[in-house]
Motif scaffolding. Structure first.
Motif, PDB file in Angstrom:
ATOM      1  N   LEU A  40      36.972   1.868 -52.213  1.00  0.00           N
ATOM      2  CA  LEU A  40      37.392   2.294 -50.803  1.00  0.00           C
ATOM      3  C   LEU A  40      36.761   3.609 -51.002  1.00  0.00           C
ATOM      4  N   THR A  41      35.096   3.700 -50.451  1.00  0.00           N
ATOM      5  CA  THR A  41      34.797   5.084 -50.706  1.00  0.00           C
ATOM      6  C   THR A  41      33.426   4.782 -49.607  1.00  0.00           C
ATOM      7  N   GLU A  42      33.373   6.670 -48.684  1.00  0.00           N
ATOM      8  CA  GLU A  42      32.368   6.748 -47.679  1.00  0.00           C
ATOM      9  C   GLU A  42      30.738   5.836 -47.967  1.00  0.00           C
ATOM     10  N   GLU A  43      30.333   4.900 -48.675  1.00  0.00           N
ATOM     11  CA  GLU A  43      28.919   4.555 -48.893  1.00  0.00           C
ATOM     12  C   GLU A  43      28.491   3.185 -48.342  1.00  0.00           C
ATOM     13  N   ILE A  77      28.814  -0.335 -44.022  1.00  0.00           N
ATOM     14  CA  ILE A  77      30.109  -0.658 -43.615  1.00  0.00           C
ATOM     15  C   ILE A  77      30.857   0.512 -44.194  1.00  0.00           C
ATOM     16  N   LYS A  78      31.665   0.973 -42.510  1.00  0.00           N
ATOM     17  CA  LYS A  78      32.198   1.485 -42.502  1.00  0.00           C
ATOM     18  C   LYS A  78      33.847   1.341 -41.999  1.00  0.00           C
ATOM     19  N   GLY A  84      40.940   1.128 -44.684  1.00  0.00           N
ATOM     20  CA  GLY A  84      40.305  -0.413 -44.675  1.00  0.00           C
ATOM     21  C   GLY A  84      39.388   0.236 -44.482  1.00  0.00           C
ATOM     22  N   ALA A  85      38.153  -0.862 -44.602  1.00  0.00           N
ATOM     23  CA  ALA A  85      36.841  -0.903 -44.402  1.00  0.00           C
ATOM     24  C   ALA A  85      36.269  -1.890 -43.436  1.00  0.00           C
ATOM     25  N   ILE A  86      35.451  -1.915 -42.782  1.00  0.00           N
ATOM     26  CA  ILE A  86      35.208  -2.297 -40.975  1.00  0.00           C
ATOM     27  C   ILE A  86      33.543  -2.572 -41.086  1.00  0.00           C
ATOM     28  N   SER A  87      33.176  -4.568 -41.441  1.00  0.00           N
ATOM     29  CA  SER A  87      30.947  -4.056 -41.262  1.00  0.00           C
ATOM     30  C   SER A  87      31.207  -3.518 -39.763  1.00  0.00           C
ATOM     31  N   SER A  88      29.663  -3.335 -39.383  1.00  0.00           N
ATOM     32  CA  SER A  88      29.403  -2.974 -38.015  1.00  0.00           C
ATOM     33  C   SER A  88      29.646  -3.822 -36.861  1.00  0.00           C
TER      34      SER A  88
END
Length: 308
Positions: free
Chosen positions: A180-183, A198-199, A224-228
């Motif tokens: 869960l990184t900002e990549e 992925i945001k 979390g992470a969410i797709s476009s």
């Protein structure tokens, strides 16, 4: 102090190692108590919630427990690191912002200079715990023979067991590095050769009766992470507050990861929290009020993640 106050004051021990502290605890049992900053314990004693023990085992002199160490796989925060030191640590602010957000919401600045992260966790109801759970935190403790390591969630459950909790001395909290990184993450669609962004999102909330220095009604952490396309790729939700043992909502996480965030999912998350979350009620709020508050907070954050 007068003679009566002196006689009623506890003896304070200053062990230099975890082994010494553990042996003192074994010697005095329920008459001895580990202490760090002592801010929460002092409040409990002054309010009559608990009695002052005969022996206090001061952990502040144990070497190596007042440092934040950065390793290859994660960050190790010594149990004696103050909340203020956690709040102002630049590495934690950048990589584990929910933790620093949670610490900022605890008590007043003067208290944060004394209170420790280990004490907050050892209380079992500390406001920082949901944020730590959201990062899959682990703990390291001493059992009288060796240092052991386990997920924080397991530690919390076992700490309520009198046969287990008294035998463990919390030393450190570990925050592992995760995906869960900002990549941006590449998706392997060979035909269209597209790359989906992925945001990553996260938030910590402490809901109380007033803005600051107040007992929490609900503490909530979401990561979390969410797709476009609005599909949840990863999700961690942790709730606590008041006298409630903080917990991860793993069933809810498993149910909605892989689904698109829409009205139906938000309703599903809301209903699941009402069913799965079991907060304790007290003079400040009922259990049902805490449930509804937690469900609203999490549903709102999921909605924001899909809209941003």
């Amino acid at each position: 102090m007068n003679a009566q106050e002196i006689m009623s004051s506890p003896l304070v021990w200053h062990p230099q190692t975890a082994a010494e502290a553990w042996l003192l605890k074994q010697s005095y049992g329920f008459d001895g108590l580990y202490i760090s900053g002592g801010t929460l314990l002092r409040t409990q004693w002054e309010s009559g919630v608990s009695a002052i023990p005969k022996h206090l085992i001061n952990l502040s002199a144990i070497r190596g427990l007042n440092e934040v160490k950065i390793g290859e796989s994660g960050v190790i925060i010594g149990g004696q690191v103050t909340l203020q030191a956690c709040r102002t640590n630049a590495f934690l602010q950048r990589n584990f912002p929910l933790v620093t957000d949670a610490v900022r919401a605890i008590a007043a600045p003067s208290i944060r200079h004394l209170a420790t992260i280990g004490g907050n966790v050892s209380s079992l109801i500390g406001d920082a715990i949901p944020a730590l759970l959201a990062y899959d935190a682990e703990v390291i403790w001493y059992n009288g023979v060796i240092e052991q390591r386990a997920p924080l969630s397991n530690y919390l459950l076992l700490a309520n067991d009198p046969a287990q909790g008294c035998e463990r001395l919390l030393l450190s909290i570990v925050l592992p590095f995760t995906l869960l990184t900002e990549e941006s993450t590449a998706c392997g669609d060979e035909e269209e050769n597209t790359i989906s962004k992925i945001k990553h999102f996260g938030a910590y909330h402490k809901v109380g009766r007033r803005e600051a220095f107040t007992p929490s009604i609900v503490t909530a952490a979401i990561l979390g992470a969410i797709s476009s396309a609005g599909v949840l790729m990863e999700l961690r939700i942790a709730l606590g507050g008041g006298q409630t043992l903080p917990q991860r909502l793993e069933r809810l996480e498993a149910e909605i990861v892989g689904a698109a965030v829409d009205h139906q999912l938000l309703q599903q998350a809301y209903d699941c929290i009402l069913q799965e979350y079991e907060p304790r009620e007290d003079l400040f709020a009922s259990s049902s009020y805490r449930k509804i508050t937690a469900a609203n907070v999490i549903a709102a954050e999921l909605w924001k993640a899909a809209r941003d």
